[in-house]
Design an enzyme around this catalytic site. Structure first.
Site, PDB file in Angstrom:
ATOM      1  N   SER A 301       0.812  -1.205   0.000  1.00 15.44           N
ATOM      2  CA  SER A 301       0.000   0.000   0.000  1.00 15.44           C
ATOM      3  C   SER A 301       0.850   1.262   0.000  1.00 15.44           C
ATOM      4  CB  SER A 301      -0.932  -0.058   1.209  1.00 15.44           C
ATOM      5  OG  SER A 301      -2.033   0.772   1.047  1.00 15.44           O
ATOM      6  N   ASP A 312      10.273   4.954 -10.270  1.00 15.71           N
ATOM      7  CA  ASP A 312       9.932   5.529 -11.571  1.00 15.71           C
ATOM      8  C   ASP A 312      10.756   6.779 -11.879  1.00 15.71           C
ATOM      9  OD1 ASP A 312       8.132   3.536 -12.010  1.00 15.71           O
ATOM     10  OD2 ASP A 312       6.347   4.803 -12.042  1.00 15.71           O
ATOM     11  N   LYS A 326      -0.857  -4.250  -3.294  1.00 18.85           N
ATOM     12  CA  LYS A 326      -2.168  -3.634  -3.042  1.00 18.85           C
ATOM     13  C   LYS A 326      -2.198  -2.251  -3.687  1.00 18.85           C
ATOM     14  CE  LYS A 326      -5.495  -1.995   0.256  1.00 18.85           C
ATOM     15  NZ  LYS A 326      -5.493  -0.642  -0.333  1.00 18.85           N
TER      16      LYS A 326
END
Length: 442
Positions: A301, A312, A326
């Site tokens: 999460s 990224d 999740k």
């Protein structure tokens, strides 16, 4: 969706590793909902008929309020593993938990095949000290069978006065017979961030995302940097292993601590206009020092938001094993004096537009943790993809992995590798991360 909250009730998070938003708006029925099909009203009439039949003919006089609450919770839990109804007391407990202090055992749990499954024990809590491990299945609570209980009901039974004992019966992979663990309930004061100097490297462990997390991270970065010294400091290890998540705004703030610009995460609901994007502000608290983030199958999460954002943007190297997976957001919708509902309302996406739902974050450097012989094959998680009724992934599903962090740093092979990389003792093409065509454009 203003305030962020996670649900941890007396030592047990309701549903695995939730990221939730708190809605202060009343629950309104849309025009489309008002125009429900005739079949829908026919089904509601069926519910009314069954309700009245139970009230009049059941062998004992039922509790009307309990019947309604069970029906509501059944409706919500049938949607996915993270939607549920919270009674007024459960709602109050959730609000207390987000402040970082609550009473209980110190375990984060979900429901799997009718049993309570431990996602991870929280550091330095009664459950962790008693030997509860990630992946354990709780089959009995004080001699009462868990099968047939809802997650809320099971958690309620694990509550009790501080300094009283509770006996949980554990079924653990690799052991042929269930066994009992006695845990003494206590006040759980979660220090969500801990730090120390590893000679010339700053080590910061984040155990969950509550209201204190960003302030703790900031203090940890500053103190370790000051004690080590700017000239000697090689970089930072941020340990998110077995971190089940928590507050979305704290995940955003922690990510922002290492970024000067760019998107951190976006959330997308059913309608396109519900999309929200969260961007970094100028100011890297580390001054651009190298960062390695540790993750494993218990990282979920909010932890995955941080790891995904820094991965990224090529700001950090992710080291460890595949994370939990999740990738959904829950909204807490208050119902006045009647508690609240916790409803999955959106999926979240990393800056590159990737959903990690039921897939997880794949580390840049995969590194398994050495395990004691007695734990081999017993501390792996199936992740989100292994939860019954989970939201389907966008693409092939695969999440979860090893979920074990040794208490002794000398036995921590993943941490040792991170330290060696930062010091240049070992070399890997993924560290330091190099921007390429796949990186997020700012």
């Amino acid at each position: 969706m203003i305030r962020k909250a996670s649900l941890l009730l007396v030592g047990a998070l309701m549903g695995a590793a939730a990221i939730t938003t708190m809605s202060q708006m009343p629950l309104n029925v849309s025009v489309a909902a008002n125009a429900a099909a005739t079949d829908t009203y026919r089904q509601l009439n069926l519910f009314g008929d069954v309700f009245e039949r139970v009230r009049s003919d059941y062998v004992e006089v039922p509790d009307d309020a309990q019947l309604i609450e069970s029906a509501i919770n059944g409706m919500l839990t049938s949607l996915d593993p993270h939607s549920s109804y919270m009674s007024p007391k459960s709602f109050r407990d959730m609000q207390v938990q987000t402040r970082g202090e609550f009473g209980g055992l110190g375990i984060e749990v979900t429901m799997e095949e009718g049993l309570v499954k431990v996602v991870s024990p929280i550091d330095d809590t009664p459950a962790a000290k008693a030997g509860v491990l990630a992946g354990d299945l709780i089959t009995y609570i004080d001699g009462e069978q868990v099968q047939g209980l809802t997650l809320n009901e099971a958690v309620e039974k694990m509550r009790g006065p501080v300094k009283t004992d509770i006996v949980v019966t554990i079924r653990r992979e690799g052991r042929t017979e269930p066994f009992d663990i006695t845990i003494t309930r206590d006040i759980i004061r979660i220090r969500s961030v801990r730090w120390r100097e590893e000679d010339d490297v700053g080590y910061v462990r984040v155990t969950q995302f509550n209201e204190q997390t960003f302030d703790g991270l900031k203090k940890g970065l500053e103190e370790t940097a000051d004690k080590i010294g700017e000239d000697k400091l090689k970089g930072f290890v941020i340990d998110l292993r077995n971190n089940p998540g928590g507050l979305l705004d704290q995940a955003i703030a922690v990510s922002d601590a290492f970024l000067d610009r760019g998107e951190i995460v976006s959330t997308r609901g059913r309608e396109a206009e519900e999309t929200q994007r969260y961007n970094a502000r100028a100011g890297d608290l580390t001054g651009g020092k190298p960062v390695i983030i540790l993750v494993n199958g218990g990282s979920a999460s909010a932890s995955e938001i941080v790891a995904g954002a820094l991965q990224d943007h090529r700001r950090a190297t992710i080291l460890g094993t595949r994370s939990f997976g999740k990738g959904s957001v829950q909204t807490i919708i208050p119902l006045g004096a009647n508690g609240a509902i916790r409803l999955t309302t959106a999926r979240y996406y990393t800056p590159s537009g990737t959903s990690i739902q039921a897939k997880g974050i794949v580390p840049d450097i995969e590194a398994l943790q050495d395990l004691p012989e007695e734990l081999v094959g017993r501390v792996d998680t199936k992740g989100e993809a292994g939860l019954r009724g989970h939201l389907e992934a966008e693409g092939e599903e695969q999440s979860g992995s090893q979920a074990y962090v040794p208490s002794n740093p000398e036995e921590d092979t993943q941490l040792k590798l991170a330290l060696d990389l930062l010091r240049g003792v070992q070399v890997n093409s993924a560290f330091p991360p190099v921007s390429d065509s796949a990186a997020v454009k700012n």
